[in-house]
Design an enzyme around this catalytic site. Structure first.
Site: not given
Ligand code: THU
Length: 132
Positions: A44, A57, A88
């Site tokens: 992320n 993802e 998400c």
């Molecule tokens: N996030 C992801 O990268 N993948 C997920 O499956 C859930 C959420 C990230 C987005 C944001 O940077 C942080 O987690 C908090 O929501």
């Protein structure tokens, strides 16, 4: 579990270390398996303008697509969650766009794992529209 799924989880775990998440402090790693066995990883990446942040993802999937791979066999996700880290809604829609049948391998740092098809994570997905 298939050896290749374990390999994907290992790659996702490594990719998580590269996450840029100074705002949420929640780091996520991901790895995508393409039809010929090529693996793409993602983490992320947040932004001070919070809405511009992107999940691990989608980074992994977009890297694969940008390199010419749209047929994705599986995606692994790892985060420090109680239950296996679940993608998400936005990421589910992106998964279904390219490969509704991909295996989504969710996991956490305790190696608790859940595997389910992308389309099962987004029943009745929006798949298109008509213009008249
Ligand atoms: N996030 C992801 O990268 N993948 C997920 O499956 C859930 C959420 C990230 C987005 C944001 O940077 C942080 O987690 C908090 O929501």
């Amino acid at each position: 579990m298939k050896d290749i799924f374990q390999k994907l989880l290992d790659e996702a775990k490594e990719a998580r270390l590269k996450a840029y998440a100074p705002y949420s402090k929640f780091t996520v790693g991901s790895a995508v398996l393409t039809e010929d066995g090529t693996i793409f990883t993602g983490c992320n990446i947040e932004n001070v303008s919070l809405g511009l942040s992107i999940c691990a993802e989608r980074v992994a999937i977009f890297k694969a697509v940008a390199d010419g791979y749209k047929n994705i066999k599986a995606i692994a996700i790892i985060g420090d969650t109680e239950e296996p880290c679940s993608p998400c809604g936005a990421c589910r829609q992106v998964m279904v766009e390219f490969s509704p049948n991909m295996d989504v391998i969710m996991s956490n740092l305790q190696n608790k794992i859940k595997i389910i098809k992308a389309i099962e994570l987004l029943p009745d997905a929006f798949t298109g529209f008509n213009i008249n």
